[in-house]
Scaffold this active site. Structure first.
Site, PDB file in Angstrom:
ATOM      1  N   LYS A 117      14.912 -18.008  30.964  1.00 37.39           N
ATOM      2  CA  LYS A 117      15.663 -17.095  31.822  1.00 37.39           C
ATOM      3  C   LYS A 117      14.908 -15.785  32.053  1.00 37.39           C
ATOM      4  O   LYS A 117      15.260 -15.018  32.957  1.00 37.39           O
ATOM      5  CB  LYS A 117      17.047 -16.809  31.243  1.00 37.39           C
ATOM      6  N   ASP A 118      13.858 -15.513  31.251  1.00 40.89           N
ATOM      7  CA  ASP A 118      13.054 -14.316  31.430  1.00 40.89           C
ATOM      8  C   ASP A 118      11.852 -14.530  32.335  1.00 40.89           C
ATOM      9  O   ASP A 118      11.111 -13.588  32.609  1.00 40.89           O
ATOM     10  CB  ASP A 118      12.554 -13.799  30.067  1.00 40.89           C
ATOM     11  N   ARG A 165      24.564 -10.199  35.969  1.00 43.01           N
ATOM     12  CA  ARG A 165      25.345 -11.445  36.019  1.00 43.01           C
ATOM     13  C   ARG A 165      26.580 -11.326  35.136  1.00 43.01           C
ATOM     14  O   ARG A 165      27.708 -11.607  35.565  1.00 43.01           O
ATOM     15  CB  ARG A 165      24.480 -12.623  35.546  1.00 43.01           C
ATOM     16  N   ARG A 166      26.379 -10.934  33.885  1.00 42.00           N
ATOM     17  CA  ARG A 166      27.515 -10.808  32.982  1.00 42.00           C
ATOM     18  C   ARG A 166      28.484  -9.730  33.453  1.00 42.00           C
ATOM     19  O   ARG A 166      29.700  -9.850  33.284  1.00 42.00           O
ATOM     20  CB  ARG A 166      27.029 -10.510  31.563  1.00 42.00           C
ATOM     21  N   ARG A 183      20.602  -2.413  25.901  1.00 37.44           N
ATOM     22  CA  ARG A 183      19.231  -2.916  25.922  1.00 37.44           C
ATOM     23  C   ARG A 183      18.702  -3.010  24.506  1.00 37.44           C
ATOM     24  O   ARG A 183      19.287  -2.509  23.561  1.00 37.44           O
ATOM     25  CB  ARG A 183      18.326  -1.972  26.739  1.00 37.44           C
ATOM     26  N   ARG A 189      20.692  -4.780  19.415  1.00 35.55           N
ATOM     27  CA  ARG A 189      21.997  -4.868  20.069  1.00 35.55           C
ATOM     28  C   ARG A 189      23.115  -5.044  19.044  1.00 35.55           C
ATOM     29  O   ARG A 189      24.173  -4.421  19.147  1.00 35.55           O
ATOM     30  CB  ARG A 189      22.000  -6.027  21.076  1.00 35.55           C
ATOM     31  N   CYS A 276      16.403  -9.642  38.489  1.00 35.14           N
ATOM     32  CA  CYS A 276      17.376  -8.885  37.697  1.00 35.14           C
ATOM     33  C   CYS A 276      18.306  -8.055  38.574  1.00 35.14           C
ATOM     34  O   CYS A 276      19.359  -7.615  38.118  1.00 35.14           O
ATOM     35  CB  CYS A 276      16.638  -7.956  36.738  1.00 35.14           C
TER      36      CYS A 276
END
Length: 338
Positions: A117-118, A165-166, A183, A189, A276
């Protein structure tokens, strides 16, 4: 380039560093160094976060079990250094892979292991995905010290995520919540959550499971609630194009079902100009030869309504999976089904 006090890139130096890496990444003067065999060790370029190292060491262990000698080359990327702004404002998720690609181009490394996904949807010229490994849980996880689920939160509670997205999916579920940026690597986190800065945070279930942190998960979202990001939970291995020796060595690591699913997901994002800065979700599952693909996107600043699209078809190749993703993207652009 770095601030002596904090060791992080700041101000115009971020732009200069980003431009330099992008030039190195695309320069014709940096042709990939080819080798005809694997008599020397395979060197894996990896970020130095705990999760990235787990991923690289996972690949290292598999390759070593097959008789290869494998070494790691740890690197710190701009994405790891810039923590005070969202990725959409400083160059996107490609910030996590650019330095690794430079190491590949210069011959200092042979492969790079990425959370898929990155990885930008369009691979730069001279590079390719050699394989996609078997996918971990692609879903999002709810992590909180106080609340068992998102729906248990009091009105106006603070939830942490820097994913657009979230953000749009959260706003569709709970428009009353206050969503704040989050971040840093996974451990950072979790520490911010434990310090009481958020009522809860949303993380990829795959990362928590890989680092044996499943006990931190209070709830795993059903994909009907939180549709995953394209490629979430899958590991991709990048190489310089033309390295037939590496393709042969990595072939046993490839997982065809996972690869077909993420190819369809990434095709949706590619066709939508995904980055992004686009709050896009795409998730595919494969049952036999039948691939089911769903996608959604929304406006992080506007109405909380999501635009969705989905389709089901039989696929037998990456090209067919990608064509399905392109079709779903076209449906999204037409407005999808609300």
């Amino acid at each position: 380039m770095a601030c002596d006090a904090c060791g992080q890139l700041k101000g115009p130096f971020v732009v200069l560093a980003f431009d330099l890496i992008e030039k190195l990444r695309t320069s014709d003067s940096l042709k990939p160094l080819m080798t005809s065999n694997l008599q020397r060790p395979i060197v894996i370029a990896t970020r130095e976060s705990r999760l990235a190292l787990w991923q690289a060491e996972h690949v290292q262990a598999i390759l070593q079990s097959r008789g290869h000698t494998v070494q790691l080359l740890g690197m710190t990327t701009l994405g790891d250094q810039i923590l005070d702004r969202s990725l959409s404002k400083v160059g996107g998720k490609g910030l996590f892979v650019k330095e690794l690609e430079v190491a590949l181009s210069e011959g200092r490394a042979d492969i790079a292991v990425h959370s898929l996904k990155d990885v930008p949807m369009d691979m730069p010229e001279g590079f390719e995905l050699a394989c996609v490994m078997e996918r971990e849980d692609p879903r999002d996880a709810w992590v909180s010290s106080q609340y068992a689920t998102l729906m248990d939160l009091p009105q106006g509670a603070v939830v942490g995520t820097s994913s657009l997205r979230r953000t749009v999916l959260l706003r569709a579920l709970r428009p009353d919540l206050k969503i704040e940026p989050l971040r840093g690597n996974l451990d950072t986190r979790l520490r911010k959550l434990d310090e009481g800065l958020y009522a809860g945070i949303i993380l990829a279930a795959a990362g928590l499971k890989r680092l044996e942190l499943s006990h931190r998960i209070r709830h795993i979202f059903d994909t009907d609630q939180m549709l995953p990001a394209a490629g979430q939970g899958a590991l991709g291995i990048e190489i310089c194009a033309g390295r037939a020796d590496l393709i042969d060595a990595l072939k046993p690591l490839a997982h065809s079902t996972s690869w077909l699913a993420v190819a369809a997901e990434r095709a949706v994002s590619r066709a939508m100009g995904g980055s992004c800065s686009m709050p896009l979700a795409a998730h595919a599952t494969l049952s036999g030869a039948t691939l089911s693909l769903r996608a959604a996107w929304g406006d992080p600043e506007g109405a909380s309504t999501l635009v969705t699209a989905q389709t089901v078809a039989e696929v037998a190749s990456l090209e067919q999976a990608e064509a399905l993703g392109t079709q779903v993207a076209a449906d999204l652009r037409l407005g999808g089904a609300h």
